[in-house]
Write a protein that holds these residues in place. Structure first.
Motif, PDB file in Angstrom:
ATOM      1  N   SER A 163     -39.245   7.465 -22.994  1.00  0.00           N
ATOM      2  CA  SER A 163     -39.937   7.714 -24.442  1.00  0.00           C
ATOM      3  C   SER A 163     -39.333   7.909 -25.400  1.00  0.00           C
ATOM      4  CB  SER A 163     -41.207   7.159 -23.625  1.00  0.00           C
ATOM      5  OG  SER A 163     -41.848   6.439 -23.164  1.00  0.00           O
ATOM      6  N   LEU A 164     -39.045   9.479 -24.893  1.00  0.00           N
ATOM      7  CA  LEU A 164     -38.361  10.485 -26.094  1.00  0.00           C
ATOM      8  C   LEU A 164     -37.433   9.993 -26.269  1.00  0.00           C
ATOM      9  CD1 LEU A 164     -39.124  13.866 -24.035  1.00  0.00           C
ATOM     10  CD2 LEU A 164     -40.809  13.203 -26.477  1.00  0.00           C
ATOM     11  N   GLU A 165     -36.220   9.087 -25.940  1.00  0.00           N
ATOM     12  CA  GLU A 165     -35.087   9.161 -26.119  1.00  0.00           C
ATOM     13  C   GLU A 165     -35.073   7.726 -27.728  1.00  0.00           C
ATOM     14  OE1 GLU A 165     -31.205   7.643 -24.763  1.00  0.00           O
ATOM     15  OE2 GLU A 165     -32.280   8.517 -23.504  1.00  0.00           O
ATOM     16  N   GLU A 166     -36.550   6.793 -26.500  1.00  0.00           N
ATOM     17  CA  GLU A 166     -36.766   5.896 -27.609  1.00  0.00           C
ATOM     18  C   GLU A 166     -37.205   6.391 -29.524  1.00  0.00           C
ATOM     19  OE1 GLU A 166     -39.174   3.319 -25.843  1.00  0.00           O
ATOM     20  OE2 GLU A 166     -37.747   2.392 -24.551  1.00  0.00           O
ATOM     21  N   LYS A 167     -37.658   7.079 -29.945  1.00  0.00           N
ATOM     22  CA  LYS A 167     -38.065   7.342 -30.139  1.00  0.00           C
ATOM     23  C   LYS A 167     -36.916   8.377 -31.174  1.00  0.00           C
ATOM     24  CE  LYS A 167     -43.089   7.927 -29.457  1.00  0.00           C
ATOM     25  NZ  LYS A 167     -43.437   7.049 -30.587  1.00  0.00           N
ATOM     26  N   GLY A 168     -36.219   8.514 -30.758  1.00  0.00           N
ATOM     27  CA  GLY A 168     -34.700   9.533 -31.506  1.00  0.00           C
ATOM     28  C   GLY A 168     -35.259  11.092 -31.077  1.00  0.00           C
ATOM     29  N   ILE A 169     -35.599  11.508 -30.032  1.00  0.00           N
ATOM     30  CA  ILE A 169     -35.883  12.576 -29.663  1.00  0.00           C
ATOM     31  C   ILE A 169     -35.547  12.878 -28.168  1.00  0.00           C
ATOM     32  CG2 ILE A 169     -37.758  14.183 -29.236  1.00  0.00           C
ATOM     33  CD1 ILE A 169     -39.495  12.922 -30.385  1.00  0.00           C
ATOM     34  N   ARG A 170     -34.692  14.010 -27.890  1.00  0.00           N
ATOM     35  CA  ARG A 170     -33.724  14.205 -27.602  1.00  0.00           C
ATOM     36  C   ARG A 170     -33.989  16.168 -26.561  1.00  0.00           C
ATOM     37  NH1 ARG A 170     -29.638  11.043 -25.643  1.00  0.00           N
ATOM     38  NH2 ARG A 170     -29.070   9.124 -26.824  1.00  0.00           N
ATOM     39  N   LEU A 171     -34.061  16.147 -26.001  1.00  0.00           N
ATOM     40  CA  LEU A 171     -34.695  17.277 -24.659  1.00  0.00           C
ATOM     41  C   LEU A 171     -33.067  18.265 -24.394  1.00  0.00           C
ATOM     42  CD1 LEU A 171     -37.349  16.800 -23.320  1.00  0.00           C
ATOM     43  CD2 LEU A 171     -37.312  17.443 -24.862  1.00  0.00           C
ATOM     44  N   GLY A 172     -33.208  19.664 -24.253  1.00  0.00           N
ATOM     45  CA  GLY A 172     -32.162  20.745 -23.576  1.00  0.00           C
ATOM     46  C   GLY A 172     -32.220  21.959 -24.269  1.00  0.00           C
ATOM     47  N   LEU A 173     -31.660  22.480 -24.134  1.00  0.00           N
ATOM     48  CA  LEU A 173     -31.493  24.028 -23.494  1.00  0.00           C
ATOM     49  C   LEU A 173     -30.934  24.844 -24.084  1.00  0.00           C
ATOM     50  CD1 LEU A 173     -31.251  24.139 -19.239  1.00  0.00           C
ATOM     51  CD2 LEU A 173     -33.821  23.901 -20.296  1.00  0.00           C
ATOM     52  N   ASN A 174     -32.151  26.246 -24.685  1.00  0.00           N
ATOM     53  CA  ASN A 174     -31.389  26.641 -25.606  1.00  0.00           C
ATOM     54  C   ASN A 174     -30.416  28.074 -25.056  1.00  0.00           C
ATOM     55  OD1 ASN A 174     -33.229  29.325 -24.802  1.00  0.00           O
ATOM     56  ND2 ASN A 174     -34.440  28.436 -26.311  1.00  0.00           N
ATOM     57  N   ASP A 175     -30.092  29.245 -25.785  1.00  0.00           N
ATOM     58  CA  ASP A 175     -29.187  30.301 -24.894  1.00  0.00           C
ATOM     59  C   ASP A 175     -29.646  31.061 -23.932  1.00  0.00           C
ATOM     60  OD1 ASP A 175     -27.015  28.988 -26.320  1.00  0.00           O
ATOM     61  OD2 ASP A 175     -26.968  30.366 -27.565  1.00  0.00           O
ATOM     62  N   ASN A 176     -31.417  31.240 -24.012  1.00  0.00           N
ATOM     63  CA  ASN A 176     -32.178  31.783 -22.448  1.00  0.00           C
ATOM     64  C   ASN A 176     -32.274  30.780 -21.267  1.00  0.00           C
ATOM     65  OD1 ASN A 176     -32.174  34.098 -24.341  1.00  0.00           O
ATOM     66  ND2 ASN A 176     -33.714  33.165 -25.816  1.00  0.00           N
ATOM     67  N   GLY A 177     -31.826  29.398 -21.602  1.00  0.00           N
ATOM     68  CA  GLY A 177     -32.650  28.332 -21.076  1.00  0.00           C
ATOM     69  C   GLY A 177     -33.764  27.885 -20.845  1.00  0.00           C
ATOM     70  N   ASN A 178     -34.407  27.818 -22.997  1.00  0.00           N
ATOM     71  CA  ASN A 178     -35.614  27.646 -22.971  1.00  0.00           C
ATOM     72  C   ASN A 178     -35.565  25.695 -23.234  1.00  0.00           C
ATOM     73  OD1 ASN A 178     -37.582  29.427 -21.785  1.00  0.00           O
ATOM     74  ND2 ASN A 178     -36.485  30.625 -24.034  1.00  0.00           N
ATOM     75  N   LEU A 179     -36.510  24.963 -23.186  1.00  0.00           N
ATOM     76  CA  LEU A 179     -36.407  23.381 -23.324  1.00  0.00           C
ATOM     77  C   LEU A 179     -36.204  23.865 -25.562  1.00  0.00           C
ATOM     78  CD1 LEU A 179     -36.917  21.695 -21.711  1.00  0.00           C
ATOM     79  CD2 LEU A 179     -39.426  21.194 -22.429  1.00  0.00           C
ATOM     80  N   LYS A 180     -35.624  23.149 -26.238  1.00  0.00           N
ATOM     81  CA  LYS A 180     -35.364  22.889 -27.400  1.00  0.00           C
ATOM     82  C   LYS A 180     -35.601  21.396 -27.471  1.00  0.00           C
ATOM     83  CE  LYS A 180     -31.103  23.040 -27.987  1.00  0.00           C
ATOM     84  NZ  LYS A 180     -29.380  24.537 -28.726  1.00  0.00           N
ATOM     85  N   ILE A 181     -36.136  21.171 -28.327  1.00  0.00           N
ATOM     86  CA  ILE A 181     -35.917  19.475 -29.197  1.00  0.00           C
ATOM     87  C   ILE A 181     -34.741  19.340 -29.935  1.00  0.00           C
ATOM     88  CG2 ILE A 181     -37.324  17.941 -29.865  1.00  0.00           C
ATOM     89  CD1 ILE A 181     -39.604  19.554 -28.801  1.00  0.00           C
ATOM     90  N   ARG A 182     -34.306  17.940 -29.827  1.00  0.00           N
ATOM     91  CA  ARG A 182     -33.337  17.471 -30.887  1.00  0.00           C
ATOM     92  C   ARG A 182     -34.445  16.523 -31.627  1.00  0.00           C
ATOM     93  NH1 ARG A 182     -29.552  19.063 -26.774  1.00  0.00           N
ATOM     94  NH2 ARG A 182     -28.829  20.592 -26.986  1.00  0.00           N
ATOM     95  N   GLY A 183     -34.243  16.358 -32.652  1.00  0.00           N
ATOM     96  CA  GLY A 183     -33.980  14.579 -33.324  1.00  0.00           C
ATOM     97  C   GLY A 183     -35.764  14.836 -34.039  1.00  0.00           C
ATOM     98  N   ASP A 184     -36.650  13.880 -34.617  1.00  0.00           N
ATOM     99  CA  ASP A 184     -37.132  14.137 -35.608  1.00  0.00           C
ATOM    100  C   ASP A 184     -38.699  14.287 -35.047  1.00  0.00           C
ATOM    101  OD1 ASP A 184     -38.979  14.018 -37.562  1.00  0.00           O
ATOM    102  OD2 ASP A 184     -38.996  11.747 -37.974  1.00  0.00           O
ATOM    103  N   SER A 185     -39.372  15.667 -34.798  1.00  0.00           N
ATOM    104  CA  SER A 185     -40.437  15.783 -34.152  1.00  0.00           C
ATOM    105  C   SER A 185     -42.007  15.434 -34.773  1.00  0.00           C
ATOM    106  CB  SER A 185     -40.302  17.712 -34.215  1.00  0.00           C
ATOM    107  OG  SER A 185     -40.672  18.237 -35.275  1.00  0.00           O
TER     108      SER A 185
END
Length: 208
Positions: free
Chosen positions: A10-32
């Motif tokens: 569902s997130l990908e369909e909205k152009g939103i991708r999830l990743g991890l930052n250098d500290n291993g925390n959740l990072k949101i890419r795309g139009d929040s």
């Protein structure tokens, strides 16, 4: 409750991708701004599971600490990734070894190409394919805690070229059939790979 895969889809369909930052925390890419309150609530609810899933998708993310340490000491700077063999892969390796490389799981495919043979162009194209597709740079480490598939950063091109233009059509056909019979039982190096080979038979000026 929305399943994690459905949530990510569902997130990908909205152009939103999830990743991890250098500290291993959740990072949101795309139009929040496209995140609805419902999606934000689902993200918070599944945060720890999503982080665990993303960590496993990173290079070497499916290995244990001891496996990572061993590979680091055995293959320093050589590997791009490594992960466990599937049950199907392990079974095929087992039966191949048991049958002493009798060719049961060794596929041979051939194409008769009618055009001039240009070795440099072919090497360039093959090199591009090997660089682009990790599967073409893999080997199997069968010892250790469990069998692993190793993805090397670079491998020698598995290309063999034979010029048989001086042979008659019948001699060429016999030569290739003899090669097929011998190649069927060719024992690949599981560990170093690559686990495929391309052989070119140049049969005339305009075909191979």
């Amino acid at each position: 409750m929305m399943a994690i895969n459905e949530l990510l889809r569902s997130l990908e369909e909205k152009g939103i991708r999830l990743g991890l930052n250098d500290n291993g925390n959740l990072k949101i890419r795309g139009d929040s701004e496209k995140l609805t309150d419902a999606l934000i609530a689902e993200l918070k609810m599944h945060k720890s599971d999503i982080i665990s899933l993303l960590k496993k998708s990173q290079p070497f993310g499916q290995l244990t600490d001891s496996e990572r340490d061993e590979l680091q000491s055995t293959f320093p700077e050589e590997l791009e990734d490594a992960y466990p063999l599937s049950a199907l892969q392990s079974g095929m390796v087992f039966h191949t070894e048991l049958a002493d490389f009798d060719g049961t799981y060794h596929d041979l495919n051939a194409e008769h190409v009618r055009c001039e043979w240009h070795e440099n162009f072919f090497r360039q194209a093959l090199s591009y394919c090997v660089t682009r597709h990790p599967l073409l740079r893999t080997g199997y480490r069968l010892k250790g805690e469990r069998p692993l598939q190793l993805v090397y950063k670079d491998v020698p091109l598995p290309l063999v070229i034979e010029d048989i233009r001086e042979q008659s059509d019948a001699e060429q056909a016999e030569h290739i059939e003899q090669w097929k019979a011998a190649q069927k039982a060719h024992p690949f190096n599981w560990l170093r790979g690559p686990l495929f080979q391309i052989t070119i038979f140049s049969t005339s000026r305009r075909q191979f």
